[in-house]
Design an enzyme around this catalytic site. Structure first.
Site, mmCIF file in Angstrom:
data_model
loop_
_atom_site.group_PDB
_atom_site.id
_atom_site.type_symbol
_atom_site.label_atom_id
_atom_site.label_comp_id
_atom_site.label_asym_id
_atom_site.label_seq_id
_atom_site.Cartn_x
_atom_site.Cartn_y
_atom_site.Cartn_z
ATOM 1 N N SER A 139 0.850 -1.204 0.000
ATOM 2 C CA SER A 139 0.000 0.000 0.000
ATOM 3 C C SER A 139 0.878 1.244 0.000
ATOM 4 C CB SER A 139 -0.862 0.004 1.272
ATOM 5 O OG SER A 139 -1.493 1.256 1.433
ATOM 6 N N TYR A 152 -2.237 -0.582 10.390
ATOM 7 C CA TYR A 152 -2.384 -0.946 8.969
ATOM 8 C C TYR A 152 -1.085 -0.610 8.219
ATOM 9 C CZ TYR A 152 -4.050 -0.950 4.139
ATOM 10 O OH TYR A 152 -4.202 -1.201 2.791
HETATM 11 N N1 LIG Z 1 -8.598 -0.305 -1.777
HETATM 12 C C1 LIG Z 1 -7.583 0.461 -1.469
HETATM 13 O O1 LIG Z 1 -7.705 1.703 -1.446
HETATM 14 C C2 LIG Z 1 -6.243 -0.150 -1.164
HETATM 15 C C3 LIG Z 1 -5.137 0.717 -1.047
HETATM 16 C C4 LIG Z 1 -3.894 0.176 -0.760
HETATM 17 C C5 LIG Z 1 -3.749 -1.191 -0.583
HETATM 18 N N2 LIG Z 1 -4.835 -2.013 -0.690
HETATM 19 C C6 LIG Z 1 -4.643 -3.440 -0.456
HETATM 20 O O2 LIG Z 1 -5.230 -4.198 -1.495
HETATM 21 C C7 LIG Z 1 -5.550 -5.491 -0.999
HETATM 22 C C8 LIG Z 1 -6.954 -5.862 -1.461
HETATM 23 O O3 LIG Z 1 -7.872 -5.000 -0.831
HETATM 24 P P1 LIG Z 1 -9.189 -4.443 -1.543
HETATM 25 O O4 LIG Z 1 -9.079 -2.973 -1.556
HETATM 26 O O5 LIG Z 1 -9.446 -5.180 -2.784
HETATM 27 O O6 LIG Z 1 -10.243 -4.797 -0.401
HETATM 28 P P2 LIG Z 1 -11.618 -5.644 -0.427
HETATM 29 O O7 LIG Z 1 -12.473 -5.209 -1.566
HETATM 30 O O8 LIG Z 1 -12.177 -5.522 0.948
HETATM 31 O O9 LIG Z 1 -11.112 -7.127 -0.690
HETATM 32 C C9 LIG Z 1 -10.354 -7.777 0.289
HETATM 33 C C10 LIG Z 1 -10.219 -9.230 -0.096
HETATM 34 O O10 LIG Z 1 -9.433 -9.891 0.914
HETATM 35 C C11 LIG Z 1 -10.135 -11.065 1.300
HETATM 36 N N3 LIG Z 1 -9.829 -11.425 2.688
HETATM 37 C C12 LIG Z 1 -10.021 -10.689 3.807
HETATM 38 N N4 LIG Z 1 -9.675 -11.398 4.887
HETATM 39 C C13 LIG Z 1 -9.263 -12.614 4.439
HETATM 40 C C14 LIG Z 1 -8.790 -13.788 5.080
HETATM 41 N N5 LIG Z 1 -8.680 -13.886 6.412
HETATM 42 N N6 LIG Z 1 -8.448 -14.852 4.308
HETATM 43 C C15 LIG Z 1 -8.567 -14.790 2.966
HETATM 44 N N7 LIG Z 1 -9.004 -13.706 2.295
HETATM 45 C C16 LIG Z 1 -9.350 -12.633 3.041
HETATM 46 C C17 LIG Z 1 -11.601 -10.740 1.103
HETATM 47 O O11 LIG Z 1 -12.388 -11.905 0.907
HETATM 48 P P3 LIG Z 1 -13.242 -12.650 2.039
HETATM 49 O O12 LIG Z 1 -13.831 -11.604 2.929
HETATM 50 O O13 LIG Z 1 -14.234 -13.400 1.235
HETATM 51 O O14 LIG Z 1 -12.287 -13.541 2.745
HETATM 52 C C18 LIG Z 1 -11.544 -9.944 -0.188
HETATM 53 O O15 LIG Z 1 -11.549 -10.817 -1.297
HETATM 54 C C19 LIG Z 1 -5.372 -5.435 0.509
HETATM 55 O O16 LIG Z 1 -4.159 -6.052 0.873
HETATM 56 C C20 LIG Z 1 -5.320 -3.948 0.814
HETATM 57 O O17 LIG Z 1 -4.557 -3.666 1.955
HETATM 58 C C21 LIG Z 1 -6.081 -1.524 -0.987
#
Ligand SMILES: NC(=O)c1ccc[n+]([C@@H]2O[C@H](COP(=O)([O-])OP(=O)(O)OC[C@H]3O[C@@H](n4cnc5c(N)ncnc54)[C@H](OP(=O)(O)O)[C@@H]3O)[C@@H](O)[C@H]2O)c1
Length: 264
Positions: A139, A152
């Site tokens: 991130s 985080y």
């Molecule tokens: N969106 C942003 O602005 C942003 C910015 C910087 C970095 N990121 C990073 O991008 C990555 C993806 O996030 P996103 O933004 O796509 O969020 P999201 O839409 O909430 O998706 C998160 C994913 O992680 C899975 N997950 C959560 N807990 C889990 C567990 N214990 N075991 C297996 N899977 C799990 C969820 O599926 P289930 O709930 O079905 O398990 C979901 O598929 C993360 O690492 C986040 O830190 C996101």
């Protein structure tokens, strides 16, 4: 590494958000995808909607057994792994002093230890064939941490230093690694805490995850060390590295005083 028919990609956190967008972009290139997350229904629905044949695995990255089982099954059913994406992640934003310890530990387990487990169990499949790419979704918060994201940011910085060191260690093995530093991306990451996000957060400007997915694929094909998206993330890192005080000033201009309340 060229991405196309014949490439097999395993993605954690593939049920929605960045993981699901990346799965779609890869499937459209002919890649066979192993979709892993806790929500099996969502994974199966996504798998059925993608072009080509794919595999869905219920997997909780807090459990070593669960991660190992999902990766082993995919490697067996698809016949190997060339692309391994450690993406699963969660947030609990808020002042650390008010944060339940369990929230902090849960973020550490999923974001950081989940990455360790994924890479630990997936890497040998690529090393055995001297071919593949690991992608770690860190991130922008790993490059310059933000108030209310102390834990985080810590988990994301742990991923970053792990991934940067591992890329060096993998030199000469045929396997490489790309670290991804997203800024604000339009996903469900903060859906459970929308009403208590810090003032500096701007969800309204969040970028489309499909644009990030395209950048990730391009970076893997060119074996780039890192992806910074949107590009402002890179600027924040550069300024912060030269002078944290100048980085604070820039953030205050961009996001207001809550982004860097201390002036010493
Ligand atoms: N969106 C942003 O602005 C942003 C910015 C910087 C970095 N990121 C990073 O991008 C990555 C993806 O996030 P996103 O933004 O796509 O969020 P999201 O839409 O909430 O998706 C998160 C994913 O992680 C899975 N997950 C959560 N807990 C889990 C567990 N214990 N075991 C297996 N899977 C799990 C969820 O599926 P289930 O709930 O079905 O398990 C979901 O598929 C993360 O690492 C986040 O830190 C996101």
């Amino acid at each position: 590494m060229e991405i196309g028919p014949g490439t097999r990609a395993f993605i954690t956190g593939a049920s929605r958000g960045i993981g699901a967008s990346l799965a779609l972009a890869l499937a459209e290139r002919g890649v066979t995808v192993g979709l892993a997350a806790r929500s099996l229904d969502q994974l199966e629905a996504l798998s059925a909607s993608l072009p080509g044949e794919h595999f869905a695995y219920q997997c909780d990255v807090r459990s070593s057994e669960s991660v190992k089982a999902a990766i082993d099954r995919f490697a067996d059913e698809a016949g190997g792994i060339e692309l391994l994406v450690a993406n699963a992640g969660i947030t609990h934003y808020g002042p650390f002093r008010d944060e339940p310890l369990d929230n902090a530990l849960e973020m550490s387990e999923i974001n950081w230890h989940g990455t360790l487990r994924t890479v630990h169990y997936g890497l040998p499949y690529m090393l055995d064939r001297a071919r593949g790419q690991v992608v770690v979704i860190s991130s922008g918060a790993a490059l310059r941490s933000f108030p209310w994201a102390a834990v985080y940011g810590g988990t994301k910085a742990a991923q970053r230093l792990f991934a940067e060191a591992l890329r060096h260690e993998l030199s000469g093995t045929g396997v490489s690694l790309t670290t991804v530093y997203p800024g604000e991306i339009e996903t469900t990451l903060h859906a459970h805490e929308r009403d208590r996000m810090p003032d500096w957060y701007r969800g309204s400007d969040a970028a489309d995850p499909s644009h990030l997915a395209a950048k990730i694929i391009e970076a893997v094909e060119e074996d780039r060390r890192a992806v910074y998206f949107p590009p402002i993330v890179r600027l924040l890192q550069l300024v912060h590295n030269v002078s944290p005080r100048a980085g604070d000033a820039l953030l205050r201009r961009l996001r207001g005083g809550t982004a860097a309340p201390r002036r010493d």
